[in-house]
Design a protein around this motif. Structure first.
Motif, mmCIF file in Angstrom:
data_model
loop_
_atom_site.group_PDB
_atom_site.id
_atom_site.type_symbol
_atom_site.label_atom_id
_atom_site.label_comp_id
_atom_site.label_asym_id
_atom_site.label_seq_id
_atom_site.Cartn_x
_atom_site.Cartn_y
_atom_site.Cartn_z
ATOM 1 N N GLY A 1 0.828 -1.193 0.000
ATOM 2 C CA GLY A 1 0.000 0.000 0.000
ATOM 3 C C GLY A 1 0.859 1.238 0.000
ATOM 4 N N ARG B 1 -4.092 5.709 -8.874
ATOM 5 C CA ARG B 1 -4.969 6.488 -7.996
ATOM 6 C C ARG B 1 -6.315 5.820 -7.803
ATOM 7 N NH1 ARG B 1 -3.391 12.044 -11.087
ATOM 8 N NH2 ARG B 1 -1.238 12.149 -10.382
ATOM 9 N N GLU C 1 -8.270 -4.597 -0.549
ATOM 10 C CA GLU C 1 -8.231 -5.737 -1.460
ATOM 11 C C GLU C 1 -7.396 -6.838 -0.837
ATOM 12 O OE1 GLU C 1 -8.401 -4.271 -6.052
ATOM 13 O OE2 GLU C 1 -6.534 -3.875 -4.991
ATOM 14 N N GLU D 1 -4.933 0.655 2.555
ATOM 15 C CA GLU D 1 -5.038 2.051 2.130
ATOM 16 C C GLU D 1 -5.826 2.817 3.170
ATOM 17 O OE1 GLU D 1 -7.255 4.344 -1.477
ATOM 18 O OE2 GLU D 1 -5.783 2.836 -2.069
ATOM 19 N N GLY E 1 -8.233 -3.593 -9.794
ATOM 20 C CA GLY E 1 -8.463 -2.616 -8.727
ATOM 21 C C GLY E 1 -7.204 -1.829 -8.358
ATOM 22 N N ARG E 2 -7.124 -1.501 -7.072
ATOM 23 C CA ARG E 2 -6.011 -0.670 -6.569
ATOM 24 C C ARG E 2 -4.667 -1.339 -6.801
ATOM 25 N NH1 ARG E 2 -3.232 3.523 -5.912
ATOM 26 N NH2 ARG E 2 -2.815 4.344 -3.833
ATOM 27 N N TYR E 3 -4.577 -2.620 -6.514
ATOM 28 C CA TYR E 3 -3.306 -3.330 -6.687
ATOM 29 C C TYR E 3 -2.904 -3.348 -8.164
ATOM 30 C CZ TYR E 3 0.181 -7.087 -6.527
ATOM 31 O OH TYR E 3 1.334 -7.816 -6.651
#
Length: 613
Positions: free
Chosen positions: A401, A613, A582, A576, A594-596
């Motif tokens: 993260g 982002r 996640e 995060e 997703g974020r990863y």
């Protein structure tokens, strides 16, 4: 770190009255185990003062021999009529008195100095051990230099008072008592007149004490501030030099040192005014004895020998009181330091061990259930917000993260350097607060991004977590960390000195030695906090190969910024803003988009920063 108390983590703070008690009372309570040694030393001091004033009495007796002859005290006590023989007897008594004075002075000095050294040692060790027991949050508002000032300079100030000041204070009090008794026996009127200045001296002493107390508290605080700035600057010399800030830092140190000097000057200015005032009181007492006592001797109401004794005793009574200024100075310095030492000891340790021990062999199953955490310095801002993680025994899990997400805080909670605000952290199904600290931390191996090596040899640093490890075991750990090759190439091998904080080693070498230290401990759970973030590609590859070997069959939790180092983890948790957003394998998370997946795309160059982002 040793668990010394079974008290639960939520132990109540120390009671307020103890902290508010006068420092001398707190010191007496702290050193109560040495009461017998203090009483014995006090006894020698009292005996020493008794023999110390005896020569003045002998002077009066000698005058009595010369004036009265057969009717003298020596003649009455020893039955010796010849004046010369009386003087010989008196000389022998004088020799015995001086010998006993010397012996008792020696014994008193040995007693007080031994007591001072013992309490100094115990205060330093108690304070240092207590600092080690405190959680990191309790120390975050204190500078390292200030703690060093308490552990070193303040403890030394206390030792100086116990070594010199306590003995002098007892001698001064006993001087007034014993000399007062002589005055009362010889002439109650002169005793009253001679003691008239003492209330003035006593009230003056109390007034000076009240005036000096805040001044020396300021002196000790300023000393701590100087120590804090010096410690900070010595640790940051490379940064100071790189920004050519030497002159600025010299000026900053100078400002702190001048503030300390000015605080000392003010205290010295006030304390130095004490002796001249005492001298005026002594002058009044001595003049009264001289005039009134002399008149009584001339009128035949007072023996000449007794008058001689009182003249000498007046100085003996009052002159030592001039030392009260120095004694008060030592006392106030010692009490200011005592307050700082005992205030540190009164800080309650929130994180203390429980009573349970992990069953062996430790499996290494880690679970965090709805964990929330706030740092004291950040107020009510939560760093972790309901984090739930399940790491089965033997698996490798990664936590990734952005900076500030709370990754390293999780490691602190697992090591129990901090306790969660709410929620539970458990190992093998046992909540961490229920475990003895040595049982918990003995099952963990920790490798930090900012490696700390102690000043010593490679052998000592690698073997730090496993005292008594053989050279072969140390070499085995070095081999597992892929560090044996560079260590063997050093002229002194395992005996190579690493320097303070390991500064003689490169960053990659320090990191591999730190990994070897954790491997030698053979922990059930291996914690890696950004272990490869500050190393070159070659070192990173070497550490990765090591981890693939040592993490096999061992629970491994990896905090990482470089996603390439954790792509083979059994499970990856994306943290995060203090929440797990996640979780899954590398392939699952990339496929989820997703974020990863955004972070992975940025780090592999497949997308711009906006994708993260």
């Amino acid at each position: 770190m040793t668990d010394v108390s079974p008290t639960p983590p939520a132990a109540a703070p120390a009671p307020a009255p103890a902290a508010e008690a006068p420092p001398l009372r707190r010191l007496i309570r702290y050193a109560s185990g040495h009461r017998r040694a203090a009483l014995v030393s006090t006894g020698w001091s009292v005996a020493n003062k008794a023999f110390d004033i005896a020569p003045e009495l002998l002077i009066g007796v000698a005058v009595d021999v010369v004036v009265r002859g057969r009717g003298s005290i020596v003649s009455s006590v020893f039955g010796v009529d010849d004046r010369f023989h009386q003087l010989v007897v008196l000389a022998l008594v004088n020799v015995v008195v001086w010998a006993l004075e010397s012996v008792t002075e020696y014994l008193a000095a040995i007693g007080w100095r031994s007591l001072a050294q013992t309490i100094e040692h115990e205060a330093r060790m108690d304070a240092y051990a207590h600092v080690q027991r405190l959680e990191l949050g309790a120390l975050e508002d204190r500078e390292t230099g200030d703690l060093l000032a308490v552990l070193n300079d303040d403890v030394n100030q206390l030792e100086r008072f116990l070594d010199v000041g306590a003995n002098r204070l007892i001698l001064t009090v006993m001087n007034v008592v014993l000399v007062g008794l002589v005055f009362v026996v010889i002439s109650p009127l002169l005793a009253l007149l001679a003691f008239l200045p003492i209330p003035v001296i006593a009230f003056g002493s109390l007034a000076f004490q009240r005036r000096l107390e805040p001044l020396y508290a300021t002196v000790r605080d300023r000393a701590g501030a100087v120590g804090a700035v010096l410690a900070n600057n010595l640790a940051g010399l490379a940064t100071i030099k790189s920004f050519t800030a030497e002159d600025r830092e010299v000026a900053r140190i100078s400002a702190a040192s001048l503030a300390y000097r000015d605080a000392n000057r003010e205290a010295i200015r006030v304390s130095s005014a004490f002796v001249p005032l005492i001298r005026m009181a002594i002058l009044a007492g001595f003049t009264t004895t001289l005039v009134v006592g002399g008149k009584a001797a001339l009128d035949g109401h007072l023996e000449v020998g007794a008058f001689s004794v009182l003249v000498f005793m007046t100085q003996r009574l009052l002159w030592p009181l001039t030392q009260l200024g120095e004694v008060l100075d030592l006392y106030q310095r010692g009490m200011a330091s005592t307050r700082r030492i005992l205030d540190l000891l009164d800080v309650p340790a929130r994180i203390v061990g429980g009573e349970e021990t992990l069953a062996t062999p430790v499996a290494g199953a880690v679970r965090l259930n709805d964990v929330r955490f706030s740092y004291h310095s950040l107020g009510e801002v939560e760093v972790l917000r309901g984090v739930t993680l399940d790491v089965p025994a033997g698996e490798t899990h990664a936590i990734v993260g952005p900076t500030g997400a709370g990754k390293s805080t999780l490691v602190k909670l697992l090591l129990r350097l901090e306790d969660p605000t709410s929620g539970t952290v458990s190992l093998d199904g046992v909540a961490l607060p229920r475990l003895r600290l040595e049982s918990l931390r003995g099952a963990l191996g920790y490798v930090a991004q900012d490696v700390f090596l102690f000043s010593g040899t490679i052998r000592e640093n690698v073997g730090y977590g496993r005292p008594g490890a053989s050279d072969e075991q140390v070499r085995g750990a070095l081999a597992a960390a892929e560090a044996l090759e560079f260590v063997a190439a050093l002229p002194d091998g395992l005996g190579t000195l690493v320097g303070e904080r390991g500064m003689r080693m490169s960053g990659g070498q320090r990191q591999r030695l730190s990994l070897a230290r954790a491997i030698l401990r053979d922990p059930a759970v291996l914690l890696l906090d950004e272990a490869t973030a500050a190393v070159d590609t070659e070192t990173e590859a070497a550490i990765q190969r090591s981890l693939q070997t040592v993490s096999h069959g061992r629970t491994t939790i990896v905090i990482a910024h470089r996603l390439s180092t954790v792509r083979h983890a059994d499970r990856i948790h994306v943290l995060e803003a203090g929440r797990v957003v996640e979780a899954g394998t590398h392939d699952e998370l990339v496929a989820a988009g997703g974020r990863y997946a955004g972070l992975w795309a940025v780090q592999t160059g497949e997308a711009g920063p906006a994708a993260a982002r």
